[in-house]
Design a protein around this motif. Structure first.
Motif, PDB file in Angstrom:
ATOM      1  N   ILE A  66      40.688  43.499  39.483  1.00 29.51           N
ATOM      2  CA  ILE A  66      39.413  42.840  39.216  1.00 29.51           C
ATOM      3  C   ILE A  66      39.453  41.405  39.720  1.00 29.51           C
ATOM      4  O   ILE A  66      40.496  40.744  39.642  1.00 29.51           O
ATOM      5  N   ARG A  67      38.322  40.926  40.200  1.00 27.22           N
ATOM      6  CA  ARG A  67      38.190  39.516  40.573  1.00 27.22           C
ATOM      7  C   ARG A  67      37.316  38.845  39.524  1.00 27.22           C
ATOM      8  O   ARG A  67      36.143  39.157  39.372  1.00 27.22           O
ATOM      9  N   ILE A 122      42.636  42.365  49.356  1.00 31.30           N
ATOM     10  CA  ILE A 122      41.563  42.059  48.417  1.00 31.30           C
ATOM     11  C   ILE A 122      42.148  41.149  47.348  1.00 31.30           C
ATOM     12  O   ILE A 122      43.184  41.476  46.761  1.00 31.30           O
ATOM     13  N   TYR A 123      41.505  40.025  47.083  1.00 30.76           N
ATOM     14  CA  TYR A 123      41.984  39.108  46.057  1.00 30.76           C
ATOM     15  C   TYR A 123      41.642  39.645  44.673  1.00 30.76           C
ATOM     16  O   TYR A 123      40.526  40.087  44.408  1.00 30.76           O
ATOM     17  N   SER A 124      42.633  39.619  43.797  1.00 31.60           N
ATOM     18  CA  SER A 124      42.441  40.040  42.414  1.00 31.60           C
ATOM     19  C   SER A 124      43.237  39.108  41.515  1.00 31.60           C
ATOM     20  O   SER A 124      44.373  38.765  41.819  1.00 31.60           O
ATOM     21  N   ASN A 125      42.626  38.690  40.400  1.00 32.45           N
ATOM     22  CA  ASN A 125      43.344  37.836  39.462  1.00 32.45           C
ATOM     23  C   ASN A 125      43.370  38.444  38.054  1.00 32.45           C
ATOM     24  O   ASN A 125      43.681  37.765  37.083  1.00 32.45           O
ATOM     25  N   MET A 133      35.785  35.340  38.356  1.00 33.13           N
ATOM     26  CA  MET A 133      35.497  34.016  38.894  1.00 33.13           C
ATOM     27  C   MET A 133      35.027  33.084  37.780  1.00 33.13           C
ATOM     28  O   MET A 133      34.252  33.497  36.908  1.00 33.13           O
ATOM     29  N   ALA A 159      32.535  40.267  35.965  1.00 31.97           N
ATOM     30  CA  ALA A 159      33.651  40.447  36.887  1.00 31.97           C
ATOM     31  C   ALA A 159      33.501  41.799  37.576  1.00 31.97           C
ATOM     32  O   ALA A 159      32.978  42.741  36.995  1.00 31.97           O
ATOM     33  N   LYS A 160      33.976  41.884  38.813  1.00 35.97           N
ATOM     34  CA  LYS A 160      33.854  43.120  39.571  1.00 35.97           C
ATOM     35  C   LYS A 160      35.209  43.762  39.799  1.00 35.97           C
ATOM     36  O   LYS A 160      36.170  43.082  40.153  1.00 35.97           O
ATOM     37  N   LYS A 178      37.474  45.430  42.136  1.00 33.64           N
ATOM     38  CA  LYS A 178      37.534  45.395  43.593  1.00 33.64           C
ATOM     39  C   LYS A 178      38.292  46.583  44.165  1.00 33.64           C
ATOM     40  O   LYS A 178      38.099  46.960  45.314  1.00 33.64           O
TER      41      LYS A 178
END
Length: 109
Positions: A46-47, A27-30, A49, A55-56, A58
């Motif tokens: 959290i991701r 799962i991508y998270s930044n 964008m 933000a969600k 994840k």
């Protein structure tokens, strides 16, 4: 004989870890938000964008303080190995800075 005992002990200590196809995709998270109590650490991945105000979360990982410390040490070790192989990581300058509060004591990564 002693080598046989070592091999037998290593086999007893070995842990089989299952990695399903779904989990292996990752799962991508930044952004990560960290909260803690006296008995656990909660890490929300959290991701975030660009251009999207919501933000969600994840993934949420809950761990003991002891495990959180081992994770910190493992991350430090891996970052050192990464930087030896690929050069210094120049990060943190563009990290988002805005008030986010989910309750409890917070940290940010």
């Amino acid at each position: 004989m002693e080598d046989d005992k070592k091999t037998e002990q290593q086999q007893k200590q070995q842990i089989n870890i299952e990695l399903t196809d779904e989990i292996a995709e990752g799962i991508y998270s930044n952004l990560a938000m960290i909260a803690h109590s006296n008995s656990e650490f909660v890490v929300d991945f959290i991701r975030l964008m660009p251009g999207i105000p919501k933000a969600k979360v994840k993934s949420r990982i809950i761990m003991t303080p002891d495990h959180a410390l081992r994770l910190l040490q493992a991350l430090k070790d891996n970052i050192e190995k990464y930087e030896k192989a690929f050069g210094k990581i120049e990060g943190g300058k563009d990290a988002p800075h805005f008030p986010m509060n989910f309750g409890g004591t917070l940290g940010e990564a």
